[in-house]
Design a protein around this motif. Structure first.
Motif, PDB file in Angstrom:
ATOM      1  N   PRO A   1      24.004 -67.326  53.876  1.00 52.67           N
ATOM      2  CA  PRO A   1      22.698 -67.431  53.219  1.00 52.67           C
ATOM      3  C   PRO A   1      21.973 -66.085  53.216  1.00 52.67           C
ATOM      4  CG  PRO A   1      23.006 -69.163  54.862  1.00 52.67           C
ATOM      5  CD  PRO A   1      24.099 -68.163  55.079  1.00 52.67           C
ATOM      6  N   ARG A   2      21.352 -65.761  52.097  1.00 52.61           N
ATOM      7  CA  ARG A   2      20.540 -64.554  52.017  1.00 52.61           C
ATOM      8  C   ARG A   2      19.103 -64.975  51.818  1.00 52.61           C
ATOM      9  NH1 ARG A   2      21.963 -59.940  47.715  1.00 52.61           N
ATOM     10  NH2 ARG A   2      23.682 -59.659  49.202  1.00 52.61           N
ATOM     11  N   TYR A   3      18.261 -64.589  52.759  1.00 56.44           N
ATOM     12  CA  TYR A   3      16.864 -65.015  52.730  1.00 56.44           C
ATOM     13  C   TYR A   3      16.009 -63.972  52.015  1.00 56.44           C
ATOM     14  CZ  TYR A   3      18.392 -68.458  56.087  1.00 56.44           C
ATOM     15  OH  TYR A   3      19.058 -69.504  56.693  1.00 56.44           O
TER      16      TYR A   3
ATOM     17  N   THR B   1      12.031 -63.255  50.029  1.00 62.78           N
ATOM     18  CA  THR B   1      10.634 -63.258  50.480  1.00 62.78           C
ATOM     19  C   THR B   1      10.030 -64.658  50.450  1.00 62.78           C
ATOM     20  OG1 THR B   1       9.947 -62.729  48.220  1.00 62.78           O
ATOM     21  CG2 THR B   1      10.263 -60.883  49.751  1.00 62.78           C
TER      22      THR B   1
ATOM     23  N   ARG C   1      13.949 -71.041  48.740  1.00 56.46           N
ATOM     24  CA  ARG C   1      15.188 -71.376  49.417  1.00 56.46           C
ATOM     25  C   ARG C   1      16.109 -70.160  49.489  1.00 56.46           C
ATOM     26  NH1 ARG C   1      17.567 -76.498  46.409  1.00 56.46           N
ATOM     27  NH2 ARG C   1      19.118 -76.216  48.065  1.00 56.46           N
ATOM     28  N   PRO C   2      16.937 -70.061  50.551  1.00 57.10           N
ATOM     29  CA  PRO C   2      17.859 -68.926  50.641  1.00 57.10           C
ATOM     30  C   PRO C   2      18.938 -69.007  49.564  1.00 57.10           C
ATOM     31  CG  PRO C   2      18.349 -70.551  52.331  1.00 57.10           C
ATOM     32  CD  PRO C   2      17.057 -70.967  51.703  1.00 57.10           C
ATOM     33  N   GLU C   3      19.398 -67.861  49.112  1.00 52.15           N
ATOM     34  CA  GLU C   3      20.480 -67.815  48.132  1.00 52.15           C
ATOM     35  C   GLU C   3      21.801 -68.009  48.865  1.00 52.15           C
ATOM     36  OE1 GLU C   3      22.296 -64.802  44.722  1.00 52.15           O
ATOM     37  OE2 GLU C   3      21.212 -64.000  46.455  1.00 52.15           O
ATOM     38  N   HIS C   4      22.625 -68.906  48.360  1.00 54.47           N
ATOM     39  CA  HIS C   4      23.935 -69.136  48.955  1.00 54.47           C
ATOM     40  C   HIS C   4      24.906 -68.089  48.436  1.00 54.47           C
ATOM     41  CE1 HIS C   4      23.276 -73.651  50.086  1.00 54.47           C
ATOM     42  NE2 HIS C   4      22.443 -72.822  50.671  1.00 54.47           N
TER      43      HIS C   4
END
Length: 220
Positions: A204-206, A208, A211-214
């Motif tokens: 996961p990339r969080y 600002t 929802r986080p990007e998968h």
């Protein structure tokens, strides 16, 4: 997880500086210090308490293999011009997590460091007790392929796997779709299957907000 603190050990001051620069470029790693002899390395370990030691074999006062034997309970990545099989075998027996033959590129070291970081993350994710499949992944034992879900094909799965492997970095489902010509939904299904099969991992990339990007990264 906090950054991995690395002690760089090499008898050549310039080489140690170059290797430290390589380490500093890898996200999630930082240089804790440098040492240029076996005695300095042991003293620095006691003082700095690094997570990982980048250890040369050829040191002016003692062999790096002797240093390795003293570093029980500490992770060591051997970096050396020594390529004879007895030395490599002794490093493995001594518990080295990897062995990189000099000269090497920044990319080669970065890849070993990322492998090491992945292993650390897996240990953290496992918890207090490991299952056999957890242990197999840690030791690199080939995994039995999970059955393909209905509607997925082996040929297309191989295409997605190749795209993910050749990317050399994590990809989103949309990026994987663009590389393979699939729809984003189809690409995501194959990526999720590869994760279930132990060949990829979800990262996961969080941002600002929201929802986080998968994102997905090839493990092999």
């Amino acid at each position: 997880m906090s950054d991995v603190r690395v002690l760089v050990v090499d008898d050549d001051f310039m080489v140690a500086r170059i290797h430290a620069g390589y380490v500093a470029r890898v996200p999630g790693f930082r240089v804790a210090g440098a040492a240029h002899s076996g005695a300095e390395a042991l003293a620095a370990v006691a003082e700095l308490r690094p997570d990982l030691v980048l250890l040369d074999i050829y040191l002016p006062d003692m062999s790096g293999l002797a240093v390795l034997k003293e570093l029980t309970g500490l992770d060591v990545l051997v970096v050396s011009a020594a390529r004879d099989v007895p030395t490599v075998r002794e490093a493995m027996r001594g518990g080295a997590v990897n062995y990189l033959i000099k000269p090497f590129t920044a990319a080669a070291l970065a890849e070993r460091l990322r492998q090491y970081a992945d292993t650390r993350r897996r240990f953290t994710a496992i918890g207090p007790e490991a299952r056999q499949d957890d242990v197999d992944r840690l030791f690199g034992t080939p995994q039995a392929a999970a059955p393909l879900p209905k509607g997925l094909s082996a040929a297309t799965c191989a295409l997605v796997a190749e795209a993910l492997r050749e990317a050399g970095r994590d990809l989103s489902a949309a990026e994987a779709a663009e590389r393979t010509g699939l729809s984003r939904v189809s690409a995501r299904r194959y990526l999720e299957y590869l994760c279930a099969a132990g060949q990829a991992e979800l990262r996961p990339r969080y941002g600002t907000a929201g929802r986080p990007e998968h994102r997905y990264r090839w493990l092999g």
